[in-house]
Motif scaffolding. Structure first.
Motif, PDB file in Angstrom:
ATOM      1  N   ALA A 172      -0.245  -3.639  10.118  1.00 48.52           N
ATOM      2  CA  ALA A 172      -1.559  -3.021  10.286  1.00 48.52           C
ATOM      3  C   ALA A 172      -2.412  -3.315   9.053  1.00 48.52           C
ATOM      4  O   ALA A 172      -1.895  -3.685   7.994  1.00 48.52           O
ATOM      5  N   ASP A 173      -3.716  -3.138   9.184  1.00 46.71           N
ATOM      6  CA  ASP A 173      -4.597  -3.325   8.030  1.00 46.71           C
ATOM      7  C   ASP A 173      -4.494  -2.162   7.059  1.00 46.71           C
ATOM      8  O   ASP A 173      -4.688  -2.331   5.856  1.00 46.71           O
ATOM      9  N   GLN A 174      -4.185  -0.977   7.581  1.00 47.63           N
ATOM     10  CA  GLN A 174      -4.029   0.207   6.745  1.00 47.63           C
ATOM     11  C   GLN A 174      -3.101   1.182   7.447  1.00 47.63           C
ATOM     12  O   GLN A 174      -3.166   1.329   8.673  1.00 47.63           O
ATOM     13  N   VAL A 175      -2.232   1.835   6.697  1.00 48.05           N
ATOM     14  CA  VAL A 175      -1.388   2.891   7.238  1.00 48.05           C
ATOM     15  C   VAL A 175      -1.631   4.151   6.419  1.00 48.05           C
ATOM     16  O   VAL A 175      -1.451   4.151   5.203  1.00 48.05           O
ATOM     17  N   VAL A 176      -2.073   5.207   7.095  1.00 50.74           N
ATOM     18  CA  VAL A 176      -2.277   6.501   6.453  1.00 50.74           C
ATOM     19  C   VAL A 176      -1.130   7.403   6.908  1.00 50.74           C
ATOM     20  O   VAL A 176      -1.039   7.750   8.088  1.00 50.74           O
ATOM     21  N   CYS A 177      -0.246   7.733   5.983  1.00 45.05           N
ATOM     22  CA  CYS A 177       0.935   8.549   6.295  1.00 45.05           C
ATOM     23  C   CYS A 177       0.984   9.686   5.275  1.00 45.05           C
ATOM     24  O   CYS A 177       1.192   9.456   4.087  1.00 45.05           O
ATOM     25  N   ALA A 178       0.780  10.913   5.754  1.00 41.68           N
ATOM     26  CA  ALA A 178       0.642  12.046   4.838  1.00 41.68           C
ATOM     27  C   ALA A 178       1.935  12.388   4.115  1.00 41.68           C
ATOM     28  O   ALA A 178       1.904  12.875   2.985  1.00 41.68           O
ATOM     29  N   GLN A 179       3.084  12.139   4.747  1.00 35.66           N
ATOM     30  CA  GLN A 179       4.374  12.437   4.122  1.00 35.66           C
ATOM     31  C   GLN A 179       5.357  11.307   4.400  1.00 35.66           C
ATOM     32  O   GLN A 179       5.452  10.849   5.542  1.00 35.66           O
ATOM     33  N   ARG A 180       6.097  10.895   3.376  1.00 30.08           N
ATOM     34  CA  ARG A 180       7.168   9.912   3.548  1.00 30.08           C
ATOM     35  C   ARG A 180       8.420  10.432   2.829  1.00 30.08           C
ATOM     36  O   ARG A 180       8.783   9.961   1.762  1.00 30.08           O
ATOM     37  N   PRO A 181       9.096  11.418   3.426  1.00 27.22           N
ATOM     38  CA  PRO A 181      10.260  12.019   2.777  1.00 27.22           C
ATOM     39  C   PRO A 181      11.409  11.025   2.639  1.00 27.22           C
ATOM     40  O   PRO A 181      11.599  10.154   3.495  1.00 27.22           O
ATOM     41  N   GLN A 182      12.167  11.176   1.569  1.00 29.84           N
ATOM     42  CA  GLN A 182      13.264  10.247   1.304  1.00 29.84           C
ATOM     43  C   GLN A 182      14.355  10.354   2.361  1.00 29.84           C
ATOM     44  O   GLN A 182      14.876   9.351   2.841  1.00 29.84           O
ATOM     45  N   ASP A 183      14.723  11.563   2.726  1.00 31.71           N
ATOM     46  CA  ASP A 183      15.716  11.784   3.788  1.00 31.71           C
ATOM     47  C   ASP A 183      14.963  12.256   5.023  1.00 31.71           C
ATOM     48  O   ASP A 183      14.723  13.453   5.198  1.00 31.71           O
TER      49      ASP A 183
END
Length: 210
Positions: A172-183
């Protein structure tokens, strides 16, 4: 770990991160059916942009349908996770693919009610889902909207696995992801209310923002 009260709250959080798109006439918001639609509705209202749906079906393992080996979308688009799909025979893949294409066609007819898809030629398309687990569905969605002529593709999700985020960021040209938890675990863990979105809820969202 931060949880959202419901999909509407998740949409408000994402809308706050997409304010640069407010008032831009070429923006279209597409909710991935079905769980992404309530999130997308809030974003479309905040941006003042039209809302439509994109029906993309997950291809699930025959013995564990919640585990995706790929996804299919309109126009014959198919995206496979080769590491997972490699565990299946070609017959297994064909059987699951056929079943999901039948359901995709049913939902397209139900939600559109005779409406033609929005013309995406030259437009900025915001693809919205309620979360990214494997990313297969969102990757198929990106490919679909590019084939339909989108000029710029933004993927917006409230929460996602880091690996899925990286896959999407490359496409994608941009990805807006508010949370990217490790687990990561599962998308449902990040919502207090994660009810199964009904067909009626999807149609009501489209009607309300028409």
């Amino acid at each position: 770990m931060t949880t959202y009260r419901d999909r509407a709250e998740a949409g408000r959080v994402l809308a706050d991160r997409l304010t640069a798109l407010i008032g831009q006439p070429d923006v279209v918001v597409l909710g991935l059916v079905r769980g992404g639609v309530p999130v997308a509705r809030v974003i479309a209202e905040r941006l003042g942009a039209p809302l439509d749906v994109l029906v993309v079906r997950k291809l699930g393992m025959p013995w564990a349908r919640e585990v995706a080996f790929g996804a299919v979308g309109p126009g014959g688009v198919q995206v496979l996770n080769d590491m997972v799909a490699g565990r299946l025979s070609s017959d297994d893949i064909a059987e699951v693919n056929h079943r999901e294409l039948v359901e995709l066609e049913r939902r397209e007819q139900l939600y559109r009610g005779g409406r033609a898809p929005l013309d995406l030629t030259g437009r900025t398309v915001v693809i919205v889902d309620d979360g990214l687990a494997t990313g297969a569905t969102a990757r198929a969605a990106v490919e679909v909207v590019r084939r339909l002529g989108a000029r710029r593709v933004v993927v917006a999700v409230p929460v996602g696995a880091q690996e899925a985020y990286e896959l999407l960021a490359a496409e994608a040209d941009q990805v807006v992801c508010a949370q990217r938890p490790q687990d990561f675990g599962a998308v449902s863990l990040y919502y207090d209310d994660f009810h199964e979105v009904s067909d009626d809820e999807v149609i009501e969202s489209l009607t309300a923002t028409a």
